[in-house]
Motif scaffolding. Structure first.
Motif, short mmCIF file in Angstrom:
data_model
loop_
_atom_site.label_atom_id
_atom_site.label_comp_id
_atom_site.label_asym_id
_atom_site.label_seq_id
_atom_site.Cartn_x
_atom_site.Cartn_y
_atom_site.Cartn_z
N ASN A 1 0.83 -1.21 0.00
CA ASN A 1 0.00 0.00 0.00
C ASN A 1 0.86 1.26 0.00
N ILE A 2 2.00 1.20 0.70
CA ILE A 2 2.92 2.34 0.69
C ILE A 2 3.43 2.59 -0.72
N ILE A 3 3.81 1.51 -1.39
CA ILE A 3 4.33 1.63 -2.76
C ILE A 3 3.22 2.09 -3.71
N ALA A 4 2.00 1.57 -3.50
CA ALA A 4 0.89 1.89 -4.41
C ALA A 4 0.49 3.35 -4.36
N SER A 5 0.87 4.06 -3.31
CA SER A 5 0.50 5.48 -3.21
C SER A 5 1.28 6.35 -4.19
N GLU B 1 5.06 6.06 9.50
CA GLU B 1 4.70 7.18 10.36
C GLU B 1 4.48 8.45 9.55
N LEU B 2 5.31 8.66 8.54
CA LEU B 2 5.20 9.87 7.72
C LEU B 2 3.87 9.93 7.00
N ARG B 3 3.31 8.78 6.67
CA ARG B 3 2.01 8.74 5.98
C ARG B 3 0.89 9.35 6.82
N ARG B 4 1.05 9.34 8.13
CA ARG B 4 0.02 9.88 9.00
C ARG B 4 -0.19 11.38 8.78
N TYR B 5 0.85 12.05 8.29
CA TYR B 5 0.78 13.50 8.12
C TYR B 5 0.39 13.91 6.70
N GLU C 1 -0.98 11.31 0.08
CA GLU C 1 -0.10 10.31 0.69
C GLU C 1 1.18 10.11 -0.13
N PHE C 2 1.08 10.27 -1.44
CA PHE C 2 2.25 10.04 -2.29
C PHE C 2 3.40 11.00 -1.96
N ILE C 3 3.07 12.14 -1.33
CA ILE C 3 4.14 13.08 -0.94
C ILE C 3 5.06 12.42 0.08
N ALA C 4 4.44 11.67 1.02
CA ALA C 4 5.22 11.00 2.06
C ALA C 4 5.96 9.79 1.53
N THR C 5 5.33 9.06 0.62
CA THR C 5 5.90 7.78 0.20
C THR C 5 6.74 7.87 -1.07
N VAL D 1 7.42 11.48 -3.00
CA VAL D 1 8.05 12.77 -3.25
C VAL D 1 9.22 13.01 -2.30
N ILE D 2 8.98 12.91 -1.00
CA ILE D 2 10.04 13.20 -0.02
C ILE D 2 11.21 12.22 -0.16
N PRO D 3 10.97 10.89 -0.20
CA PRO D 3 12.11 9.98 -0.41
C PRO D 3 12.81 10.21 -1.74
N GLY D 4 12.01 10.52 -2.79
CA GLY D 4 12.61 10.76 -4.10
C GLY D 4 13.50 12.00 -4.12
N VAL D 5 13.03 13.07 -3.50
CA VAL D 5 13.83 14.30 -3.43
C VAL D 5 15.12 14.05 -2.64
N ALA D 6 15.00 13.30 -1.54
CA ALA D 6 16.19 12.99 -0.73
C ALA D 6 17.21 12.19 -1.54
N LEU D 7 16.73 11.21 -2.32
CA LEU D 7 17.64 10.41 -3.14
C LEU D 7 18.30 11.25 -4.23
N LEU D 8 17.52 12.11 -4.88
CA LEU D 8 18.09 12.98 -5.92
C LEU D 8 19.11 13.95 -5.33
N LEU D 9 18.84 14.45 -4.13
CA LEU D 9 19.79 15.35 -3.47
C LEU D 9 21.12 14.64 -3.22
N LEU D 10 21.04 13.39 -2.76
CA LEU D 10 22.27 12.64 -2.51
C LEU D 10 23.00 12.33 -3.81
N ILE D 11 22.25 11.98 -4.85
CA ILE D 11 22.89 11.70 -6.14
C ILE D 11 23.60 12.94 -6.67
N GLY D 12 23.03 14.10 -6.39
CA GLY D 12 23.63 15.35 -6.88
C GLY D 12 24.74 15.89 -6.01
N MET D 13 25.11 15.18 -4.95
CA MET D 13 26.15 15.68 -4.05
C MET D 13 27.49 15.95 -4.74
#
Length: 669
Positions: free
Chosen positions: A153-157, A279-283, A289-293, A295-307
């Protein structure tokens, strides 16, 4: 001799051309303990792969056989150790991946020419996590299936691709047999292939450009060859890590939860490394919900890739501050969200109760499998045919609106609004003694929470039985022993046998018939008539309970006075019209009686030599007939429990409240 063999092997294979670059590897800034995280991670991954391949020889991926095959692996100490290494090794691998990523970020080991090493490493981490996720449900446990449902369900969001990936994971809209087929294919072929390809690129870049180490990390030293300086450090760290995993595997073993069953309570939490997303999905509820599951993880990964690019544009000081801020924010965010989820569950009594219940189911399933084996129907039948598991569930579903099932410590199942007797140890000597005790009969365990607390029945017991002399008390104890013996409870079989041998049962029946005049309202054996109050023939036995629960309005129980208790299995011709199937009815009865053994469905406890199938004796199924007793008059007969005049002079006040039809029949005599 050995040199000749090496020369021969090199002539045939050319292995020295492969080994020579490794032997010549030099560490420009010297060996470091921090470099050991990568090597330890690689060896731990190989450990997990090897143990997984070994377990494939005994594993069978289907909902019928998966749990059974895993249980079979655990029966051998070597198999249990291998599964423990696989289980704890996979968790160690994720922890090592996180530590290694943080180390690389701290020392800026992603700088040129190590950009591809950094990017492939970052892509490997979520790949390894999902690889581990696909393995968790393969044991076909209740927890594993529930977790893959939550994680799916987390992935499906995730918009667009999320539902597609979810269907690939679980093989449809619901977790089932195809789920294991899909997950097994992903776990042993697809993800190993993808991880292997990325790992090959990653290692190629490492050997091509060497280990990344920033010259400004303050830990530089003289150049040293990789062997033996760094190798010894690598093996030391891996040895310590492997020892921890091995101790856990040997001492704790990998958990094996209860077999998956949609009828049992579900575990609704993912693995610990996914709790922060849970827990992040609660907010971010609903369509956000897709923002928690995603957008946020995706942005974090892209930020690290761009380091690497960000680092080149910033000064060394700014780069160090930025990297420190990222590490601090990431660790705090993960720790806070994970801690909040754990803390909430810790304070949630319902969740803690569910956790304890699921652990009890797991322990019970393993106990039954060890003792009785597993039928061809699969491990799901272990708990489905177990009264200790199904009894409480059925009681909560059908009985708890009126009845409780609570022991003397207050533990058990509490009724929503208690309005009928507590059925814990129903029909036992202790239960009957309480019902006929002047104080206890008015307590909440019997009639204290009912409208009869001030009624005729409680008043009659309190007025008539409160002042019994020693002979009267002895007669009452004999009556209780005789009536309880009708139930043929396994928990007091030895006491009942002794009571028959010393004549207590015979004296108790005489007390029922003569001294306390129970037959004025009840029928017992050949004494008394049906219709006024429940038949005490076989009282509390499996057959008696089956007949009462099936149809309380039968002539043997409450033909005209039943008010609230429904007929749970009154239809013989059309079982779909019944509230309880024969299977569920048997399980509920066995649990109420404390017959906890794993008997075949439909089995009853106790002898049945005197069975009768006459409809007039109770309706559903054979009913045991009471043996003919020789009545013995006591030397000092006690007054009968009657308070004339009554609306009907043949009905004692002990049973007038029964005839009003206000009390659920299972708790009355």
């Amino acid at each position: 001799m050995l040199k000749k063999f090496r020369d021969w092997l090199d002539d045939r294979t050319g292995y020295r051309n492969v080994v020579r670059p490794l032997q010549r590897r030099v560490l420009p800034t010297g060996p470091k303990w921090g470099h050991a995280t990568a090597n330890t991670l690689l060896w731990m991954m190989l450990t997990v792969v090897i143990t997984g391949v070994l377990m494939m020889a005994s594993y069978s991926p289907s909902t019928t056989s998966a749990w059974s095959s895993v249980h079979y692996i655990d029966q051998n100490s070597a198999g249990a150790f291998l599964r423990g290494l696989h289980f704890y090794g996979s968790h160690a691998m994720i922890i090592l991946f996180a530590i290694h990523t943080l180390r690389v970020l701290v020392v800026a080991a992603f700088r040129a020419p190590h950009e591809i090493v950094w990017i492939t490493g970052l892509l490997l981490m979520p790949m390894v996590v999902v690889w581990a996720i696909t393995g968790n449900p393969l044991s076909a446990t209740q927890r594993g299936f529930s977790q893959i449902e939550v994680e799916g369900n987390i992935i499906a969001s995730t918009p667009v691709i999320g539902p597609i990936i979810q269907r690939l994971l679980i093989g449809g809209d619901e977790v089932g047999n195809l789920t294991l087929t899909h997950l097994y294919s992903l776990h042993i072929f697809v993800f190993p292939l993808l991880v292997g390809l990325l790992l090959a690129i990653h290692l190629h870049q490492v050997y091509r450009h060497g280990l990344g180490s920033s010259p400004d990390d303050g830990s530089g030293g003289p150049a040293r060859p990789y062997w033996p300086y760094q190798t010894v450090r690598n093996m030391t760290v891996f040895g310590i890590t492997f020892s921890i995993v091995a101790v856990l595997a040997w001492r704790q073993g990998a958990p094996l939860d209860a077999p998956a069953d949609p009828d049992l309570p579900h575990w609704t939490r993912p693995e610990w490394y996914f709790l922060f997303l849970f827990e992040l999905r609660r907010y971010f509820g609903g369509s956000w919900e897709f923002i928690a599951t995603a957008v946020i993880p995706g942005v974090a990964l892209l930020l690290l890739i761009g380091m690497p690019a960000i680092d080149r544009m910033a000064s060394k000081r700014m780069s160090a501050v930025f990297r420190g801020a990222i590490i601090l924010a990431g660790v705090v965010a993960w720790g806070t969200l994970t801690g909040a989820s754990v803390w909430r569950d810790w304070g949630d009594k319902e969740h803690q109760s569910l956790t304890a219940e699921l652990e009890g189911h797991a322990e019970r399933a393993r106990e039954l499998a060890d003792r009785d084996g597993i039928s061809p129907a699969g491990a799901i039948s272990l708990l489905r045919n177990d009264s200790q598991t199904q009894g409480p569930r059925l009681f909560r579903q059908h009985c708890v609106s009126c009845h409780s099932h609570v022991d003397t410590n207050g533990e058990g199942i509490v009724a929503e609004e208690p309005s009928a007797p507590n059925l814990y140890r129903f029909a036992s000597r202790e239960w009957l003694a309480g019902m006929l005790d002047p104080e206890a009969c008015a307590s909440e365990s019997y009639y204290g929470n009912t409208e009869f607390a001030e009624g005729d029945m409680v008043g009659s017991v309190q007025d008539t039985l409160a002042d019994l002399d020693d002979d009267g008390k002895a007669s009452l104890a004999q009556l209780i022993a005789a009536l309880s013996a009708e139930a043929m409870l396994s928990s007091q079989a030895a006491l009942d046998e002794q009571a028959r041998a010393d004549g207590t049962i015979e004296l108790g029946v005489a007390a029922m018939v003569e001294e306390f005049a129970c037959i004025e309202c009840h029928k017992i054996g050949d004494e008394g008539e049906l219709g006024a109050a429940p038949d005490l023939t076989g009282y509390g036995s499996a057959d008696w309970l089956r007949a009462l629960i099936s149809n309380p309005e039968h002539e043997r129980f409450y033909p005209d006075t039943n008010d609230r208790m429904p007929a749970f299995s009154a239809s013989d011709g059309d079982s779909s019209r019944n509230l309880l199937t024969e299977h569920d009815l048997d399980l509920l009865i066995r649990w109420l009686r404390g017959d906890g053994e794993h008997q075949p469905v439909g089995a009853t406890s106790g002898p049945d030599e005197n069975a009768s199938t006459e409809a007039g004796q109770g309706g559903r199924g054979p009913m045991r007939q009471l043996p003919t007793y020789r009545l013995i008059r006591t030397r000092h007969p006690r007054p009968r429990l009657m308070t004339p005049p009554n609306p009907s002079p043949t009905i004692s006040c002990l049973h007038r409240s029964h005839l009003r039809g206000k009390l659920c029949g299972i708790g009355t005599v």
